[in-house]
Scaffold this active site. Sequence first.
Site, mmCIF file in Angstrom:
data_model
loop_
_atom_site.group_PDB
_atom_site.id
_atom_site.type_symbol
_atom_site.label_atom_id
_atom_site.label_comp_id
_atom_site.label_asym_id
_atom_site.label_seq_id
_atom_site.Cartn_x
_atom_site.Cartn_y
_atom_site.Cartn_z
ATOM 1 N N GLU A 147 46.207 36.883 48.292
ATOM 2 C CA GLU A 147 45.288 35.489 48.070
ATOM 3 C C GLU A 147 45.731 34.524 46.320
ATOM 4 O O GLU A 147 45.687 35.307 45.620
ATOM 5 C CB GLU A 147 43.598 35.988 47.622
ATOM 6 C CG GLU A 147 42.443 35.318 46.981
ATOM 7 C CD GLU A 147 41.035 35.706 48.356
ATOM 8 O OE1 GLU A 147 41.000 36.732 47.868
ATOM 9 O OE2 GLU A 147 40.620 35.619 47.247
ATOM 10 N N ASN A 189 38.624 41.325 45.846
ATOM 11 C CA ASN A 189 38.332 41.784 47.484
ATOM 12 C C ASN A 189 38.357 42.159 48.092
ATOM 13 O O ASN A 189 39.556 41.989 49.139
ATOM 14 C CB ASN A 189 38.822 40.033 47.900
ATOM 15 C CG ASN A 189 37.664 38.803 47.182
ATOM 16 O OD1 ASN A 189 37.097 38.968 46.734
ATOM 17 N ND2 ASN A 189 38.878 37.773 47.178
ATOM 18 N N GLU A 273 30.897 36.030 44.651
ATOM 19 C CA GLU A 273 31.722 35.874 46.095
ATOM 20 C C GLU A 273 31.638 36.337 46.619
ATOM 21 O O GLU A 273 32.102 36.289 47.993
ATOM 22 C CB GLU A 273 32.847 35.107 45.341
ATOM 23 C CG GLU A 273 33.138 34.247 43.989
ATOM 24 C CD GLU A 273 34.412 33.555 44.225
ATOM 25 O OE1 GLU A 273 34.988 34.645 43.876
ATOM 26 O OE2 GLU A 273 34.628 32.965 42.919
ATOM 27 N N ARG A 306 34.924 43.890 36.490
ATOM 28 C CA ARG A 306 34.728 42.763 36.335
ATOM 29 C C ARG A 306 33.653 42.093 35.860
ATOM 30 O O ARG A 306 33.011 42.844 36.390
ATOM 31 C CB ARG A 306 35.986 41.916 37.486
ATOM 32 C CG ARG A 306 37.152 42.291 37.580
ATOM 33 C CD ARG A 306 37.828 42.159 39.201
ATOM 34 N NE ARG A 306 38.240 40.622 38.274
ATOM 35 C CZ ARG A 306 38.124 39.243 39.246
ATOM 36 N NH1 ARG A 306 37.726 39.322 40.132
ATOM 37 N NH2 ARG A 306 39.554 38.473 39.050
ATOM 38 N N LYS A 347 37.716 36.892 32.275
ATOM 39 C CA LYS A 347 37.651 36.600 32.728
ATOM 40 C C LYS A 347 38.443 35.149 30.918
ATOM 41 O O LYS A 347 37.648 35.107 30.161
ATOM 42 C CB LYS A 347 37.832 35.270 33.771
ATOM 43 C CG LYS A 347 38.072 35.581 35.205
ATOM 44 C CD LYS A 347 38.529 34.431 35.777
ATOM 45 C CE LYS A 347 38.235 35.281 37.286
ATOM 46 N NZ LYS A 347 38.326 34.683 38.181
ATOM 47 N N ASP A 352 37.045 29.811 35.156
ATOM 48 C CA ASP A 352 37.506 30.110 36.144
ATOM 49 C C ASP A 352 39.523 29.745 35.942
ATOM 50 O O ASP A 352 39.674 28.778 36.708
ATOM 51 C CB ASP A 352 37.460 29.722 37.519
ATOM 52 C CG ASP A 352 37.863 30.705 38.621
ATOM 53 O OD1 ASP A 352 39.146 31.520 38.074
ATOM 54 O OD2 ASP A 352 37.804 30.725 39.422
ATOM 55 N N GLU A 374 41.664 38.787 30.939
ATOM 56 C CA GLU A 374 42.107 38.455 32.219
ATOM 57 C C GLU A 374 42.684 37.351 32.264
ATOM 58 O O GLU A 374 41.567 36.078 32.044
ATOM 59 C CB GLU A 374 40.809 38.800 33.473
ATOM 60 C CG GLU A 374 42.195 38.187 34.758
ATOM 61 C CD GLU A 374 40.975 38.827 36.499
ATOM 62 O OE1 GLU A 374 40.008 39.644 35.843
ATOM 63 O OE2 GLU A 374 40.834 37.972 36.923
ATOM 64 N N GLU A 380 46.671 29.401 40.347
ATOM 65 C CA GLU A 380 46.354 28.243 41.269
ATOM 66 C C GLU A 380 45.758 27.349 41.159
ATOM 67 O O GLU A 380 45.266 26.423 41.659
ATOM 68 C CB GLU A 380 44.797 29.742 41.658
ATOM 69 C CG GLU A 380 43.716 29.046 42.178
ATOM 70 C CD GLU A 380 42.202 30.455 42.643
ATOM 71 O OE1 GLU A 380 41.752 31.222 41.615
ATOM 72 O OE2 GLU A 380 41.124 29.286 42.991
HETATM 73 O O1 GCW Z 1 38.762 31.241 41.188
HETATM 74 C C1 GCW Z 1 38.728 32.782 42.129
HETATM 75 C C2 GCW Z 1 39.788 32.591 43.723
HETATM 76 C C3 GCW Z 1 39.092 33.233 44.219
HETATM 77 C C4 GCW Z 1 39.219 34.833 43.595
HETATM 78 C C5 GCW Z 1 38.089 34.510 42.686
HETATM 79 C C6 GCW Z 1 38.616 36.331 41.763
HETATM 80 C C7 GCW Z 1 39.909 36.903 44.471
HETATM 81 O O2 GCW Z 1 39.156 31.470 43.696
HETATM 82 O O3 GCW Z 1 39.958 34.127 45.273
HETATM 83 O O4 GCW Z 1 39.252 36.445 44.214
HETATM 84 O O5 GCW Z 1 38.644 33.686 41.661
HETATM 85 O O6 GCW Z 1 38.784 36.526 40.452
HETATM 86 O O7 GCW Z 1 37.230 37.366 42.105
#
Ligand code: GCW
Length: 665
Positions: A147, A189, A273, A306, A347, A352, A374, A380
């Site tokens: 991913e 995930n 998510e 997380r 994070k 994000d 994190e 990405e």
């Molecule tokens: O930004 C999002 C990503 C997902 C990711 C998620 C996360 C692993 O697009 O792909 O999933 O963050 O950090 O959990």
Amino acid sequence: MEVNNWTQLWLSYQKVYEGHGTWGIGYSGFDAENRIVESAVYEFRTAMEGLTGENVVITDSEGNVKNDRILSLVKDESIPKEGYRVESGEYGATVKAPDENGLLYGIFALIRNVACGKKPGEIKEELSPSNPLRMMNHWDNMDGSIERGYSGNSFFFDKDSIIISRRTRDYARFMASVGINGVVINNVNVKDAASYLITDRYFDKVKALSEIFADYGIKLYLSLNFASPIELGGMSICDPMSKEVIDWWKGKMSEIHLKVPELGGFLVKADSEGRPGPFTYGRTQADGANMLADIIDQYGWIIIWRCFVYNCTQDWRDKKTDRARAGYDYFKDQDGDYHDNVILQIKNGPMDFQIREAVSPLLGGLTRTNQMLEVQIAQEYTGHQIDLCYLIPLFKEVLDFHTYCREGCDTVADVVSTRTFGNRLGGMAAVINTGNDYNWTGNDLAAANTYGFGRLAFDTSLSSEQIAREWIRMTYQLESDKEDILTDMLLRSREIYEKYTSFLGIGWMVTPHDHYGPSIDGYEYSRWGTYHRADHLGIGVDRTDKGTGYAQQYYKENAQMYNDPKTCPEELLLFFHHIPYTYKLKSGKTLIQYIYDSHFEGLKEAQELAQSWERLKPVIPAESHERVSKRFELQLVNAREWCDQVNSYFYRKSGIPDEKGREIF
Ligand code: GCW
């Protein structure tokens, strides 16, 4: 025989000078047969042979082999945990450390110094890690896909099985060489086969992997499926307060402990998510984390939980709900409730991993909870390892950010290192950018982020430039003027990427899902909470006390600073405010003119990066040069697309022409 179909990255050990003679090893307080000590000695031998052509001969216990120089490995418990003291001279070298990890890092420090051109006699280094936990998070799936992976497939998994090869060991060496001491091998995930990593189906291989990691002082962690009691246990619920659920986890954890005792613990993404979590049962995040943590405490394991929890089914019409607020809103109330073998992984920003966003107010906002930072070196949102984007300057900004949580010791670096609050756990984690590509990272230059993250997590006082130069020396060994060129390219790359993509903290505007290339309105009417709110008069998200109130999640000093467009740092202006296109920035330029100028500049500077790379052609190994050149070609297409789409979009919205009359469509 397996063919080495991968590079040795910064451990290529090309000759730096012609040495002579032999080295012997002397042990004092360290057991020569300890697995980590053996790895350290093996590495020293390989490195010295490559870097200097010198032989390393192991002295027997009577000292019968006569060596020209001795490497003394000395246990010294006065040095802080995992730290080292390295010194070398004509006699040889001494590495002192309180434990095996420190010894290994000391050996790698010695090697780094030699590889960077230092002669014996010039080397003296004393260091202990800034952060107790220094982790890599792989988002590898068991079918072999990754991913957000941009460098091939997984080297841990393929077709639902675990791969163990020489590459696994090389990976562990690379990680240890920059001080990484924890690795999560599977995607947060957790679905399909990955749910079964904690069953008999995979125990043998997980154990074998954990043993290879253990040789390099690295703990293996697994991402956990919170719904395992349902998916593996056949139960109807996974409520963390249910006795049956707790009992199921107790049995499961004891089984895992029996089979994989070397494990470090688990990483959990819950209620995010689409992943299951405690919210389904009306429980808090703390209820979920503590339940697991209490069960595994007896094994010395930890739960990394997380904080990336937000509503991903938002209505774009709703201007009050703000995704940026979510982490703080969900986690701050339970500050102090998390048990001490739980650590919250936060994070760097509240959205994000954008090229620029504010620093998460949870960092330091939590004062009684273990917390770690994190970041994402998988690119990405920052160019998919096609575009050059050296991310260490971004991470430095985050680490240096003053949270105002405690006078005199309030930066994010202070907080996550545990210096501020004296927490039991703390550290840094990166979503890693590696895969099974020949060069590991897709773009050869993206390895600077892999190297850099580890070095920075180990020593947060290092500068972006120091790290860049080390990586260049160890990878390419360039003459100093050429090294300057590449250093400059790396150091400018993040700002250049920012210039031709997003501006002043607005973020997003990327192609939905894929996240490469422009799509200005791609996320504007979506459910993801990621809006720019542009109309014909202006752009930006009002996160002040008159808007979503996000700015008020910070301590007073920052809350006030962000709340007012006059004091808000300009690079974050649109993150916090909705601003008219005619607004005058500090430079005297209007916002709209800034948008045009920065995009044209970004495109031009991206072209300059490609030209600089061309100038390095004679001194970079041909294959590496060619691989990167191909990436630059794609980067230029991307930069042009961004520049033209953004400029055209905002020209069409605002109706205000570019003062300089350049071509806009
Ligand atoms: O930004 C999002 C990503 C997902 C990711 C998620 C996360 C692993 O697009 O792909 O999933 O963050 O950090 O959990």
